[in-house]
Design an enzyme around this catalytic site. Sequence first.
Site, short mmCIF file in Angstrom:
data_model
loop_
_atom_site.label_atom_id
_atom_site.label_comp_id
_atom_site.label_asym_id
_atom_site.label_seq_id
_atom_site.Cartn_x
_atom_site.Cartn_y
_atom_site.Cartn_z
N ASP A 115 0.78 -1.24 0.00
CA ASP A 115 0.00 0.00 0.00
C ASP A 115 0.81 1.29 0.00
O ASP A 115 0.24 2.37 0.08
CB ASP A 115 -1.02 0.01 1.14
CG ASP A 115 -0.39 0.16 2.51
OD1 ASP A 115 0.86 0.26 2.60
OD2 ASP A 115 -1.13 0.17 3.51
N CYS A 167 -22.72 -5.09 5.21
CA CYS A 167 -22.80 -4.23 6.40
C CYS A 167 -24.25 -4.05 6.88
O CYS A 167 -24.49 -3.87 8.08
CB CYS A 167 -22.20 -2.86 6.11
SG CYS A 167 -20.40 -2.85 5.99
N CYS A 201 -25.91 -1.90 10.10
CA CYS A 201 -24.96 -1.78 11.21
C CYS A 201 -24.20 -0.45 11.14
O CYS A 201 -23.76 -0.02 10.08
CB CYS A 201 -23.97 -2.94 11.18
SG CYS A 201 -22.71 -2.89 12.47
N CYS A 243 -5.08 4.00 15.54
CA CYS A 243 -6.32 3.78 16.28
C CYS A 243 -7.03 2.59 15.65
O CYS A 243 -7.19 2.54 14.43
CB CYS A 243 -7.20 5.02 16.25
SG CYS A 243 -8.80 4.84 17.09
N CYS A 297 -12.53 1.59 15.06
CA CYS A 297 -13.53 1.25 14.05
C CYS A 297 -13.34 -0.17 13.54
O CYS A 297 -14.32 -0.87 13.23
CB CYS A 297 -13.52 2.26 12.91
SG CYS A 297 -12.00 2.30 11.92
N CYS A 328 -16.17 -3.91 14.46
CA CYS A 328 -16.87 -4.63 13.39
C CYS A 328 -17.39 -5.98 13.86
O CYS A 328 -16.60 -6.83 14.31
CB CYS A 328 -15.94 -4.83 12.20
SG CYS A 328 -16.72 -5.69 10.81
#
Length: 391
Positions: A143, A197, A200, A250, A253, A257
């Site tokens: 990446d 998803c 949610c 962090c 998030c 999940c």
Amino acid sequence: MRTSTSDKPDKGERLRQMIDREARRAGFDAVAMTTPEAIPQAPARLAEFLAEGFHGSMGWMAETFARRAAPKALWPGVRSVIVLAMNYGPEEDPRELQAMPERGAISVYARNRDYHDVIKGRLKELAGKIVAQAGGDVKVFVDTAPVMEKPLAEAAGIGWQGKHTNLVSRQFGSWLFLGTIFTTAEIAPDQPETDHCGSCRACLDSCPTNAFPAPYKLDARRCLSYLTIENKGPIPHEFRTAMGNRIYGCDDCLAACPWNKFAQAASEAKLAARDDLLAPKLADFLVMDDAAFRTFFTGSPVKRIGRDRFVRNVLIAAGNSGDRALIGPCESLLDDPSPLVRGAAVWALSRLMQPADFAALAARAETEDDAEVRREWDLAAGQPQTIGEHV
């Protein structure tokens, strides 16, 4: 009896079988194929992201837009894209560390060797085998290159981009490293994955700085991963308390999940966390000079932000900790050569010390020659001091 040629795998099938076999042998948990034309929606989405300014100071995203927008723009010769994924799921929920404010929280992906180096070496090994069997040419990307890996991974069927904009897999949740091999070989593509998803909002609601203006949109300027890693200046005041003890990245998030319940922890043979990075003491990092920082984080992705930015992060966490034992190490950093560190030390001390004790330090501001650090002194002197408040 002679076997009919129709019963034998053709050249493309044999290549695919080899890729699947060797990818697993190299430690990848998922491998799938797609075409360079499979993400026609990606350029418009990236253009919108940049137009909103959500990339913050990451100017390289705009500079590489033309190449990033489409695989063939990066390499016109590509005919197939092989997407590979490696599970790095943690043993525990990383958010549990927030209940230990005297210790630093380092993002799960950064608790061992730099995954860019690990994955790139394995991609090159696999790419060499592809050329040996199929001929042609290949290019490998992790990446750091201008490749839109997450849309490609969705097109290949490995997962889908969740509302937190990261890839989600039904097998591995939100914990996947990605890499790609571009090849001139023709390989039959896999079916894309669909979004699972639903209604949610767990990832969106978990963000401590409200970095998601809408589902599937991230404003990096508010994201603690961006602020603690990419941001070269002071941590903006509005995000310091929310930062808590997160000193590099962090995971909130990702960890929120629900699909993570199907994920398995990464095996020790892959990228198991270093014991000394699971719950490190803030005090140990506050005394690090540049040489000690470089030695401790050799081979780690943390090393790339440099000692000054890292200690800046640790000082914000110290200010949030309520641990008065950190006052001494923080005060010593008021004389640090780096203005970035000195400014963060001012803020940390304003949070840890009694108001009268902090006021006695005000004379230090008179000899400060950096405007940003003087501003920290002025702001600290004018704000009410709250002892021990932390997230």
